[in-house]
Design a protein around this motif. Sequence first.
Motif, mmCIF file in Angstrom:
data_model
loop_
_atom_site.group_PDB
_atom_site.id
_atom_site.type_symbol
_atom_site.label_atom_id
_atom_site.label_comp_id
_atom_site.label_asym_id
_atom_site.label_seq_id
_atom_site.Cartn_x
_atom_site.Cartn_y
_atom_site.Cartn_z
ATOM 1 N N PRO A 50 0.829 -1.211 0.000
ATOM 2 C CA PRO A 50 0.000 0.000 0.000
ATOM 3 C C PRO A 50 0.860 1.258 0.000
ATOM 4 C CG PRO A 50 0.048 -0.981 2.179
ATOM 5 C CD PRO A 50 0.799 -1.916 1.288
ATOM 6 N N GLU A 51 0.205 2.356 -0.300
ATOM 7 C CA GLU A 51 0.887 3.641 -0.251
ATOM 8 C C GLU A 51 1.466 3.863 1.158
ATOM 9 O OE1 GLU A 51 -1.885 6.568 -1.767
ATOM 10 O OE2 GLU A 51 -0.724 8.112 -0.722
ATOM 11 N N GLY A 52 2.642 4.491 1.256
ATOM 12 C CA GLY A 52 3.214 4.725 2.580
ATOM 13 C C GLY A 52 4.721 4.860 2.510
ATOM 14 N N SER A 53 5.340 4.919 3.662
ATOM 15 C CA SER A 53 6.795 5.011 3.648
ATOM 16 C C SER A 53 7.368 4.282 4.862
ATOM 17 C CB SER A 53 7.234 6.468 3.659
ATOM 18 O OG SER A 53 6.827 7.067 4.873
ATOM 19 N N ARG A 90 6.536 4.902 -0.878
ATOM 20 C CA ARG A 90 5.606 4.424 -1.906
ATOM 21 C C ARG A 90 4.540 5.491 -2.094
ATOM 22 N NH1 ARG A 90 6.242 0.919 1.989
ATOM 23 N NH2 ARG A 90 4.086 1.154 2.729
ATOM 24 N N THR A 91 4.686 6.254 -3.151
ATOM 25 C CA THR A 91 3.720 7.332 -3.385
ATOM 26 C C THR A 91 2.391 6.771 -3.868
ATOM 27 O OG1 THR A 91 4.636 7.554 -5.573
ATOM 28 C CG2 THR A 91 5.452 9.072 -3.912
ATOM 29 N N ASP A 92 2.430 5.550 -4.281
ATOM 30 C CA ASP A 92 1.248 4.888 -4.826
ATOM 31 C C ASP A 92 1.269 3.444 -4.340
ATOM 32 O OD1 ASP A 92 -0.970 5.305 -6.347
ATOM 33 O OD2 ASP A 92 0.209 6.043 -8.075
ATOM 34 N N ALA A 93 0.117 2.794 -4.396
ATOM 35 C CA ALA A 93 0.150 1.360 -4.102
ATOM 36 C C ALA A 93 0.911 0.662 -5.222
ATOM 37 C CB ALA A 93 -1.270 0.818 -4.019
ATOM 38 N N TYR A 101 9.202 -2.076 2.327
ATOM 39 C CA TYR A 101 7.887 -2.402 2.895
ATOM 40 C C TYR A 101 7.911 -3.795 3.516
ATOM 41 C CZ TYR A 101 3.122 -4.247 2.893
ATOM 42 O OH TYR A 101 1.960 -4.865 3.241
#
Lengths: 235, 626
Positions: free
Chosen positions: B394-397, B425-428, B467
Amino acid sequence: MMRIKFLVRKTHKWLGLILSVQLLLWIVSGLYMTAVPLTNVHGNHLLKADDEVLLNQYSWQPISQAELEQYAPVSSVRLTSRLNQALYVLTTEQGLIYLDGETLEKVRPLTRNDIAMIAKKKFAYDAPVQSAVLLKQYPQELGGRNQPVWQVNFNAAFNASLYFHPVTGALISKRSDIWRAFDFLWMLHIMDYDERSDVNNNLLFLSALTALIFVTAGLWLLFYSFHRRNKKQVA
Amino acid sequence: MNNSAQVKSYQEKSNEANINTVFWLRRIHKWLGLLLGLQLFLWVLSGLMFNWLDHKEVSGRYLLTTPEKSSIALQVDPTDVLKKYPNASSIQRVSRFNSEWWLIEDNNEQLLLDVVSLKSKRIAKPVIESEVNKRYPDVKIISTNLESERTLENRRFNLPVWRVDVSDEQESALYFDQYGQFLDIKTNSWRLFDIFWMLHIMDYSGRTDFNNALVIFVAAGTLFISLSGILLLFSVFKRQDFVLAGKNKRVPIQITSRNGFETEVFVRKNQTLIDALSKEGFDLPSNCGGGGTCGLCKVRLPQAEFNHQSSSFNKHQILSRNALKDGCRLGCQIDVTGAMTVELPEQVLKQQVKQGKVTASRFLTPLVKEIVLELDKGDELSFQAGEYMQFHCPEGSVELSYIQRPDFVDDYWRDNKINSLKGVRTDAIKRAYSMVDKPGRCRELTFLVRLEVPTDDSNTCGAGSSYLFSLVPGDNVSLSGPFGEFYAEQSDDEMILLGGGVGIAPLMSHIEYQLHVLNSKRKITLFYGVRDESEVLYLDKLSQLVDEFSNFQMVIALSNAKQHSRYAIGNISDVARYQYFKQHDSLPSCQFYVCGPPKMLSSTLKILSQFNVPDSKVRFDDFGSI
């Protein structure tokens, strides 16, 4: 090649959507008509075996020239019987004429009690007469002819009804829900929703023609639908 | 299975039960169709014929006129008749054939009596023929016969029966009973009708009994065809089918697969094929997110033309020339401009989205983690050796400094400034990882993840690997698959596996499959290259297999060894070349499975071609390129 395949699949899919209900109705009605024995549809099981009615039981007299002349021309004379009496039936240009076999007078129609008695005797099931109605003309389930008829209803054997001639008391026909369901499904089968008898109607033609295309497409698709499983291939 | 309904289910992301229902409906539909389809066709055809043949023409009565009734003499005395026939229940005086008769019912039998002799009298041929002339004027009689044998045509009449053939267009036959009573007329239209009637009611001998077991049985069977077909309607129709305006704006994509799967989806123009398919529920695997570099989103365009000079071909350069010739292309590099046909890998059609929980996450080396997860609610994944799953990230960092780690990792990370790295992760996104496990149906899946660290001064590390590195036991993950083409061929030829780093993962699966599942006796040689001794993964397990199975041998090579070692020194491809390939006398007949970082992969492939190993003998899993 590919294109034809898709075309056939599309045809089958869309015609299937359009025809789905009618196809199901054809099959369900067909299944009923085949699975239910015709003799039960006709209601033969509703009747007891006939007692022999012999003319010799009743008293009667020959019919003289003078008597017949009143009704001439007469194309046939028949000596038969109704409930406990002999009866002459004359076929004339005015129609059928019923004379008492003994007095040679015109007979009166049978009474409700007479009809109920005849019906009770004929009916194969041990059930009381629920109602007896003199109808001015044949009901739809008898074909709607413009003639009076006694309808005797029972609350047994799938709402059985027996039909009798108002004068002779002869059994005209018998119906039950088995027949009525058959008739209803027959209507659905031939798609004549008014008369239930015209198999040459245009709606049926259109549906059957479409169904033929539909089934042909379905059969065609069978050629593509069975594959030997491919071994996994790797490029 | 050839199953467009399955697709619909994917689109709805509905559960497996639904897919199974549709699968079974389709099976019932097509197998019963195969069995009973012909009769269904005959029913419809004969039904259409009943409709098409004019009812009046079939009955034939329109050809006939009703003769006038003649009157009888006005003197009727049934006394003598009743004396002679005391059991009569009805006595009728009639006029027939220009004379008078008694027609009586005696013991439920009809008799025609001569008025003088009071004897039952049969009618002679000339009388019958004159009756015909009365009813059917101006027609020539061909023959008149008294039939006492059953025929299909006289099946409804009491025998004996008079049959009179006349010469008209319909080749009609008129039937009379033995007392001269007209029964029926049979025409060619009727005869044709009767054949269809036979086909319709499936009574091939008598043509009368429509309560026969065969027709009931077949009708019941077709009921299932019809019901399954109606239920299938719900899955084969998509909303798009009914949106006429939308349809104009969209273009159809026909989707096929090698085993005949076919369906059609409508997609908007001017997007990439991978995006268009994804919106319709067909997720092609991809690591690079549409960059054309990972090669996972490979599809086949059966109608594609091969023109290698075309500039558009550069976009697909990761694919081999043979694959391109075959029509293979990258889904992410194709723009949907119009209607097209696409062949998708079977797995894309069968893929499932699985949910699981991380049960273990441990460092094997400072840059490699082994992650074990268990599928939720007892779910299982069935996969083959060499296949991989796509992790949905998923989106995240991730700030790497927050990741819990043992001392030996911490030391390494501090020395190499990994602490300060960040994964964003700017996008999934989705990332592919191979299963290490022995293939089959598994509840637990094991993956090897190598942290992608920057080779330059940047402070970002791999978005997917960071991730996965951040996962701790109890975390939920979702993943789809299985995918892959890294399959082993069943044979007794020697299997030579070359793995680099975490590329050992699918090879572990292959080795276990060969040795433990197939009990294969084929020779299996593993060349396993890592940088230094500390990076050798699964050493214990592999050593144990070497001890246990005499047909399995292993060569480990270190590319970065600082001191003497019990292992070979050098790149794994070079070690294999000098230590093994050169002495091998039948190398081209071996089967090769290569998995490792891009450099290792390309040098290995190059060496293999120098040894004249044909392409068809080499399988490789290119996991490194992103």
